[in-house]
Design a protein around this motif. Structure first.
Motif, short mmCIF file in Angstrom:
data_model
loop_
_atom_site.label_atom_id
_atom_site.label_comp_id
_atom_site.label_asym_id
_atom_site.label_seq_id
_atom_site.Cartn_x
_atom_site.Cartn_y
_atom_site.Cartn_z
N LEU A 144 -8.76 12.31 25.20
CA LEU A 144 -9.07 11.65 23.93
C LEU A 144 -8.20 10.42 23.71
O LEU A 144 -7.13 10.28 24.29
N SER A 145 -8.65 9.55 22.81
CA SER A 145 -7.86 8.38 22.44
C SER A 145 -6.78 8.79 21.44
O SER A 145 -6.81 9.89 20.90
N VAL A 146 -5.86 7.86 21.20
CA VAL A 146 -4.76 8.16 20.29
C VAL A 146 -5.27 8.57 18.91
O VAL A 146 -4.82 9.56 18.33
N ALA A 147 -6.24 7.83 18.40
CA ALA A 147 -6.74 8.11 17.06
C ALA A 147 -7.45 9.47 17.02
O ALA A 147 -7.29 10.24 16.07
N ASP A 168 3.62 13.31 8.41
CA ASP A 168 4.80 12.56 8.86
C ASP A 168 4.35 11.25 9.50
O ASP A 168 3.89 11.25 10.64
N GLU A 169 4.46 10.16 8.78
CA GLU A 169 4.05 8.83 9.24
C GLU A 169 2.68 8.86 9.90
O GLU A 169 2.54 8.51 11.08
N PRO A 170 1.67 9.29 9.17
CA PRO A 170 0.38 9.53 9.81
C PRO A 170 -0.36 8.25 10.19
O PRO A 170 -1.27 8.29 11.00
N THR A 171 0.01 7.11 9.63
CA THR A 171 -0.81 5.92 9.84
C THR A 171 -0.32 5.03 10.97
O THR A 171 -0.93 4.02 11.27
N ALA A 172 0.78 5.43 11.62
CA ALA A 172 1.40 4.55 12.61
C ALA A 172 0.44 4.14 13.73
O ALA A 172 0.50 3.01 14.20
N ALA A 173 -0.45 5.04 14.13
CA ALA A 173 -1.30 4.72 15.27
C ALA A 173 -2.76 4.51 14.87
O ALA A 173 -3.63 4.51 15.72
N LEU A 174 -3.02 4.36 13.58
CA LEU A 174 -4.42 4.32 13.14
C LEU A 174 -4.87 2.91 12.78
O LEU A 174 -4.08 2.09 12.34
N SER A 175 -6.16 2.66 12.96
CA SER A 175 -6.71 1.37 12.59
C SER A 175 -7.05 1.40 11.10
O SER A 175 -6.96 2.43 10.44
N HIS A 176 -7.45 0.23 10.60
CA HIS A 176 -7.73 0.08 9.19
C HIS A 176 -8.72 1.10 8.65
O HIS A 176 -8.48 1.77 7.67
N SER A 177 -9.86 1.22 9.34
CA SER A 177 -10.90 2.11 8.81
C SER A 177 -10.47 3.56 8.94
O SER A 177 -10.79 4.39 8.09
N GLU A 205 1.17 1.69 1.12
CA GLU A 205 0.47 2.98 1.20
C GLU A 205 1.00 3.94 0.16
O GLU A 205 0.25 4.71 -0.46
N VAL A 206 2.31 3.92 -0.04
CA VAL A 206 2.91 4.82 -1.01
C VAL A 206 2.34 4.56 -2.40
O VAL A 206 1.94 5.48 -3.11
N PHE A 207 2.26 3.27 -2.74
CA PHE A 207 1.74 2.96 -4.08
C PHE A 207 0.25 3.26 -4.18
O PHE A 207 -0.27 3.53 -5.25
N ARG A 208 -0.43 3.20 -3.05
CA ARG A 208 -1.88 3.41 -3.08
C ARG A 208 -2.23 4.88 -3.33
O ARG A 208 -3.16 5.17 -4.06
N ILE A 209 -1.51 5.79 -2.73
CA ILE A 209 -1.99 7.18 -2.83
C ILE A 209 -0.99 8.18 -3.40
O ILE A 209 -1.35 9.34 -3.57
N CYS A 210 0.24 7.78 -3.69
CA CYS A 210 1.22 8.80 -4.08
C CYS A 210 1.51 8.81 -5.57
O CYS A 210 1.49 7.78 -6.23
N ASP A 211 1.78 10.02 -6.09
CA ASP A 211 2.08 10.19 -7.49
C ASP A 211 3.58 10.10 -7.74
O ASP A 211 4.03 9.67 -8.78
N ARG A 212 4.35 10.56 -6.77
CA ARG A 212 5.77 10.76 -6.95
C ARG A 212 6.46 10.28 -5.69
O ARG A 212 5.84 10.22 -4.63
N LEU A 289 -0.50 -1.67 17.03
CA LEU A 289 -0.39 -0.26 16.71
C LEU A 289 0.18 0.48 17.91
O LEU A 289 0.11 -0.01 19.04
N VAL A 290 0.72 1.65 17.68
CA VAL A 290 1.15 2.50 18.78
C VAL A 290 -0.07 2.77 19.66
O VAL A 290 -1.13 3.10 19.16
#
Lengths: 512, 335
Positions: A144-147, A168-177, A205-212, A289-290
């Motif tokens: 499989l690919s990284v994503a 834990d840093e889930p977006t490091a290897a992901l593309s925009h979509s 990202e923190v401001f986009r989806i996090c409450d606290r 990206l990674v």
């Protein structure tokens, strides 16, 4: 306020001489997304490992749904309802996708408790479908690919019906979509009443989806509160404790002639038509990206892998690139990303590590010459400042930043003209990071040329003179200081199927 | 159906099965007498011994370990049980089978303790027990051989006999293969072995116990070696101090030829059994091909080495797939 699902009080953890966590309090509520932020080395991953039972805490207490828990084994954490998607997914290349998902909880047959393969494949297919993918659960994971692998690890975390899910840093290897899709999934889990812990150092990202949020710095609590009540600047100050200019000192060096020229560089599966040039005194950043293929390009440049096409000229002379020793002789040095496995020999002393790449310089006809080795190491000591009790100290006893300086220093001792640094500050604390960046600044002042591979946008922008962006094995864009546009760079790195427009972009690149 | 056949062929086992079939046909064309009933029995028996040992070895290799002590365990249990048959001639064959498994498991447990608890690397630990156990065979027998007339008839009977026209050693191997396949495929403890061998850190994070996995595979490897100890002494009607000495190479080669990765995590029972078949065909055919008897060992070794090398080339790690496959502008290299 209702009782939090997870309440951590006074957690501390030491690794050898390093206080990784110092009396940390943390809580997560059902139906909320809680950001855990901090620089690399701040202690985020250590906290995750304690919560998932991989490392036991030295002191402090963990309560889950009001009940005090001792999480001394991974199984304890799973039983308590804690599930995590780790930064470097710990997965099994040789096993099927389905088995990777259910490795800790194989679905069993009604009788005899045997592994039920049909149920496993069915359940896996359902989980993957819920995540909006069509990955075949019977496929071997290594293909499989990284994503895709990331989605499988997500499916694993969701397979246990946990009440607390840590990303834990889930977006490091992901593309925009893919990031958009991930955030959709996180939102859905939150609405289902899960407590989400979201670890990142990307503040947008923190401001986009996090409450606290909770900020860690050097293993200590540096702030906590509601994201609605804070600003990006406040968070940066809390995370870093100093300004960005201190971490990314940009020293100005004079550029000389073009020293390295790469054209049409290709590999059968890993990268295609990579071309760039490098001048003396220049820092050329490779951002992406990674898994974008940057490390693979560098390994091929250094003779560790075979190219399938293209030309590399150093000072105008074509290089054969058959082996690392040829590359070293030609004047290249490569400091790999994974210093623990590839860069330093941890159980050996500093002096032995430094002399290793030029063992012929320190050896007589048969035996090593001790005094020549000492002279070499003293010279090396002038180049990089290392905190160590003596040159005979073992590298494994040093901190991450100092280990990295040993690795960089040992390559400098080979008198290279081009130094390739692959993620030189990965996993080291902010202070050491600044020191590594200053070392890089000194290198270019001496007239060396540096290629810096970095997945950290701040770092790539902070110290590069020019920036090349790679995506899916191709160069997709090139930027020159001062025209570094954060958003354009990030967008270039996360585009998909760059093969379509890649031709056009690389034709625009200067020097071709 | 054609697609299914193609994937079967692409897989290691398929290629190996075809290779063995071709080898077999070539041998039969050159020496039709190879098909003689007695020789086929001989082939099935040789395969049986090698296959039992190889699948036991495979479980250890799957964890990234190695068990060099199997041949010594075989010699020790063979000698011990042969001596026992002198003392109690009335003991039935099944008792020897069970005792063989049990003794082998016990000796395997020692390997497991040395590796899992004491933390000695498998290659060193089993090199040590290989030597110690081989030494104990000498202690046990005083260096003497036990030959056919000194063993009880019941002892020899089972291993030399046939059931439904097939040698019992062969059938024992089939039972062992089926049992271990079932264990590795359908039981949690079996799946944990693959997971552990694939990625030790990830396995630990998933709550898989390193100690349990390592103990288990060494016990299994020892148990099957113990079973072979009885079968070997009884089938050849001789127990001697050097029994199976040097067989380690053939056992491990059978695994490697069958696609078992020395690095752990990859390998199938069918593959290891086919690897054993390849070696068994090779070894039993040489006398028919009129290869000088003194040269046979060297020829077998060389051919095995070539087969292993060919496998290693096939195994060589491909690059990662980063480029999207459809928009590749350079054709993939054929080599």
């Amino acid at each position: 306020m209702p009782e939090p699902v997870l309440r951590v009080e006074g957690i501390s953890k030491r690794f050898g001489g390093v206080q990784a966590l110092d009396s940390i309090d943390f809580e997560a509520h059902a139906g909320e997304t809680h950001a855990l932020i901090g620089e690399n080395g701040a202690g985020k991953s250590t906290l995750v490992k304690i919560l998932t039972g991989i490392h036991p805490a030295d002191s402090g207490s963990i309560r889950i749904k009001g009940e005090r828990r001792s999480l001394s084994r991974p199984q304890d954490a799973a039983d308590a309802g804690v599930s995590a998607i780790h930064q470097e997914p710990s997965m099994f290349d040789e096993l099927s996708v389905a088995e990777n998902i259910f490795v800790a909880s194989h679905p069993s047959t009604a009788r005899f408790g045997l592994v039920s393969w049909p149920r496993m494949v069915r359940n896996a297919a359902r989980l993957l479908q819920d995540l909006g993918t069509e990955i075949d659960p019977r496929k071997e994971l290594g293909l499989l690919s990284v994503a895709e692998r990331h989605i499988v690890s997500l499916a694993r975390a969701l397979s246990t019906d946990a009440s607390i899910i840590i990303f834990d840093e889930p977006t490091a290897a992901l593309s925009h979509s893919e990031i958009g899709r991930l955030f959709g999934i996180i939102g859905r889990l939150r609405r289902q009443g899960k407590a989400i812990v979201f670890i990142s150092h990307k503040l947008d990202e923190v401001f986009r989806i996090c409450d606290r949020y909770t900020v860690l710095r050097d293993g200590m609590l540096a702030g906590t509160g509601q994201t609605a009540d804070t600003s990006e600047d406040d968070l940066i100050r809390a995370m870093v404790g100093r300004t960005l200019d201190d971490i990314y000192p940009k020293s100005k060096a004079a550029f000389g002639d073009v020293i390295l020229q790469v054209q049409g560089f290709s590999h059968p599966t890993e990268f295609d038509n990579v071309g760039f040039q490098l001048r003396k005194g220049e820092i050329l950043g490779f951002y992406g990206l990674v898994g974008a293929g940057r490390t693979e390009v560098m390994e091929t440049l250094f003779g560790l892998k075979r190219r399938s096409g293209g030309e590399v000229r150093l000072r105008g002379t074509p290089l054969k690139l058959n082996s690392p020793s040829e590359a070293i002789d030609a004047g290249l040095a490569y400091v790999p990303e994974d210093r623990q496995n590839h860069g330093a020999i941890l159980p050996m002393s500093i002096s032995k590590n430094v002399s290793l790449p030029q063992i012929d310089k320190v050896s007589g006809s048969i035996f090593l010459n001790g005094s020549r080795e000492d002279a070499l190491v003293d010279e090396f000591g002038k180049n990089v400042a290392i905190k160590a009790s003596s040159w005979s100290q073992l590298v494994e006893e040093l901190s991450g930043g100092n280990q990295q300086k040993v690795v960089i220093g040992k390559w400098l001792a080979t008198d290279p003209e081009v130094v390739i640094l692959d993620e030189p500050t990965k996993g080291i604390d902010v202070g050491s990071k600044a020191a590594v960046h200053r070392t890089i600044g000194q290198l270019v002042k001496k007239g060396l040329a540096v290629i810096l591979v970095s997945s950290e946008l701040e770092e790539a922008i902070g110290i590069s003179d020019r920036l090349v962006v790679m995506a899916q094995g191709r160069i997709v864009a090139e930027f020159s200081r001062p025209d570094f546009d954060r958003e354009e760079i990030a967008a270039a790195a996360t585009q998909q199927n760059p093969g379509v427009g890649g031709q056009k972009l690389s034709a625009e690149a200067p020097g071709r | 159906m054609a697609a299914a056949a193609r994937t079967a062929l692409q897989r290691r086992e398929g290629i190996l099965a075809v290779t063995i079939a071709v080898l077999f046909i070539l041998i039969v064309i050159r020496a039709p007498e190879y098909l003689g009933e007695q020789n086929i029995d001989n082939l099935l028996t040789s395969w049986g011994f090698l296959a039992i040992l190889a699948i036991g070895q495979m479980t250890v290799l799957l964890t990234g370990g190695i068990d060099l002590s199997q041949a010594s365990v075989l010699a020790f249990t063979g000698m011990f049980l042969a001596l026992l048959s002198q003392i109690s001639p009335a003991a039935p064959a099944i008792a020897f089978v069970l005792l063989g498994l049990l003794m082998g498991a016990g000796l395997g447990l020692l390997n497991g303790i040395a590796v899992a608890w004491v933390g000695i690397p498998p290659i060193i630990a089993t090199l040590g027990t290989m030597t110690i156990i081989r030494g104990l065979v000498y202690v046990l027998s005083g260096g003497a051989w036990i030959s056919s007339h000194e063993m009880s008839e019941r002892f020899k009977f089972f291993a030399a006999d046939e059931t439904i026209g097939l040698p019992n050693v062969f059938l024992s191997a089939i039972v062992c293969c089926a049992g271990i396949w079932f264990w590795l495929h359908f039981m949690r403890s079996g799946r944990d072995i693959y997971a552990f061998g694939s990625n030790q850190t990830a396995a630990r994070n998933a709550g898989i116990s390193r100690k349990q996995v390592q103990m288990l595979v060494f016990v299994v490897s020892g148990a099957v070696a113990g079973l072979c100890g009885y079968l070997w002494a009884a089938r050849f009607a001789i127990a001697y101090t050097q029994a199976a000495e040097g067989r380690e190479f053939a056992i491990i080669a059978a695994c490697v030829i069958g696609g078992v990765s020395i690095m752990g995590g990859r390998g199938t029972v069918v593959g290891a059994a086919l690897g054993a078949l390849f070696i068994a065909v090779l070894e039993t055919s040489l006398p028919f091909l009129r290869i000088n008897a003194f040269a046979q060992l060297a020829v077998v070794g060389a051919v095995i080495l070539i087969a292993v090398a060919a496998n290693a080339r096939a195994e060589r790690k491909r690059g990662r797939q980063i480029l999207a496959p459809q928009d590749r502008s350079t054709p993939p290299s054929v080599a």
